[in-house]
Design a protein around this motif. Structure first.
Motif, PDB file in Angstrom:
ATOM      1  N   GLU A 119       1.018  -1.240   0.089  1.00 42.49           N
ATOM      2  CA  GLU A 119      -0.190  -0.023  -0.095  1.00 42.49           C
ATOM      3  C   GLU A 119       0.978   1.249   0.148  1.00 42.49           C
ATOM      4  OE1 GLU A 119      -2.109  -3.567   1.349  1.00 42.49           O
ATOM      5  OE2 GLU A 119      -0.387  -2.534   2.416  1.00 42.49           O
ATOM      6  N   ARG A 120       2.176   1.112   1.051  1.00 40.19           N
ATOM      7  CA  ARG A 120       2.926   2.441   0.648  1.00 40.19           C
ATOM      8  C   ARG A 120       3.683   2.649  -0.409  1.00 40.19           C
ATOM      9  NH1 ARG A 120       4.471   6.646   0.951  1.00 40.19           N
ATOM     10  NH2 ARG A 120       5.819   7.620   2.490  1.00 40.19           N
ATOM     11  N   ILE A 121       4.071   1.429  -1.168  1.00 40.57           N
ATOM     12  CA  ILE A 121       4.587   1.604  -2.336  1.00 40.57           C
ATOM     13  C   ILE A 121       3.614   2.241  -3.486  1.00 40.57           C
ATOM     14  CG2 ILE A 121       5.640   0.368  -4.212  1.00 40.57           C
ATOM     15  CD1 ILE A 121       6.877  -1.569  -2.047  1.00 40.57           C
ATOM     16  N   GLN A 122       2.261   1.750  -3.372  1.00 37.31           N
ATOM     17  CA  GLN A 122       1.454   2.029  -4.379  1.00 37.31           C
ATOM     18  C   GLN A 122       1.211   3.627  -4.222  1.00 37.31           C
ATOM     19  OE1 GLN A 122       0.096   0.222  -7.086  1.00 37.31           O
ATOM     20  NE2 GLN A 122      -0.573   2.489  -7.476  1.00 37.31           N
ATOM     21  N   GLN A 123       1.254   4.214  -2.710  1.00 36.96           N
ATOM     22  CA  GLN A 123       1.037   5.593  -2.496  1.00 36.96           C
ATOM     23  C   GLN A 123       2.132   6.459  -3.167  1.00 36.96           C
ATOM     24  OE1 GLN A 123       1.036   6.118   1.697  1.00 36.96           O
ATOM     25  NE2 GLN A 123      -1.114   5.604   1.937  1.00 36.96           N
ATOM     26  N   ILE A 124       3.270   5.887  -3.080  1.00 39.10           N
ATOM     27  CA  ILE A 124       4.524   6.617  -3.895  1.00 39.10           C
ATOM     28  C   ILE A 124       4.246   6.307  -5.583  1.00 39.10           C
ATOM     29  CG2 ILE A 124       7.049   6.516  -4.295  1.00 39.10           C
ATOM     30  CD1 ILE A 124       7.288   5.388  -1.494  1.00 39.10           C
ATOM     31  N   ILE A 125       3.899   5.290  -5.756  1.00 37.57           N
ATOM     32  CA  ILE A 125       3.722   5.383  -7.427  1.00 37.57           C
ATOM     33  C   ILE A 125       2.596   6.349  -7.757  1.00 37.57           C
ATOM     34  CG2 ILE A 125       2.551   3.739  -9.285  1.00 37.57           C
ATOM     35  CD1 ILE A 125       4.040   1.466  -7.790  1.00 37.57           C
TER      36      ILE A 125
END
Length: 149
Positions: A119-125
């Motif tokens: 989820e955190r990686i998706q926020q960055i993306i």
């Protein structure tokens, strides 16, 4: 440094701060070396977050340096309790040898995986995608304005 690299560097700094906060929250700080040596390196084309070792464990293979374990024993206060039974240097060597053979896995919350989640990686993306889309849109609009038929 490109705009994308700057944006990634900002996000990686935020991840670094979240990791240190979680590190302290789950109370695994001994010397503090891990948190204090986390570093974000940004270049023209890439951004990297790295640290001296993983607080989540270590795979079997190469034996870690005995000196680091000896320092950990001192920082943790274990050294003073065992000095009559075994030398700190010998104990550190034995621990390093065992970690080299069998690896080591932290019990409890895996620090990195609890912060660097999908989820955190998706926020960055999502943030990067939005920024890149805005840049692309601005470029296209400027192109159409300057090449109006």
């Amino acid at each position: 440094m490109s705009k994308l690299s700057k944006l990634l560097a900002f996000e990686f700094e935020a991840l670094k701060n979240e990791l240190v906060t979680k590190y302290d929250e789950i109370n695994i700080r001994v010397s503090g070396n891990w948190a204090e040596n986390l570093e974000v390196e940004a270049s023209k084309d890439s951004v990297t977050l790295w640290g001296p070792y993983s607080p989540d464990g270590r795979k079997p293979g190469k034996q870690p340096p005995s000196e680091a374990i000896e320092q950990w024993l001192k920082d943790k206060g274990i050294a003073s309790r065992l000095e009559k039974e075994i030398s700190i240097t010998s104990l550190a060597y034995l621990i390093a040898r065992k970690i080299g053979r069998e690896g080591w896995k932290r019990q409890g919350t895996p620090l990195v995986r609890s912060v660097v989640t999908p989820e955190r990686i998706q926020q960055i993306i999502d943030k990067i995608s939005e920024d890149q889309l805005n840049d692309f849109t601005a470029t296209i609009l400027t192109y159409f304005k300057t090449t109006a038929l």
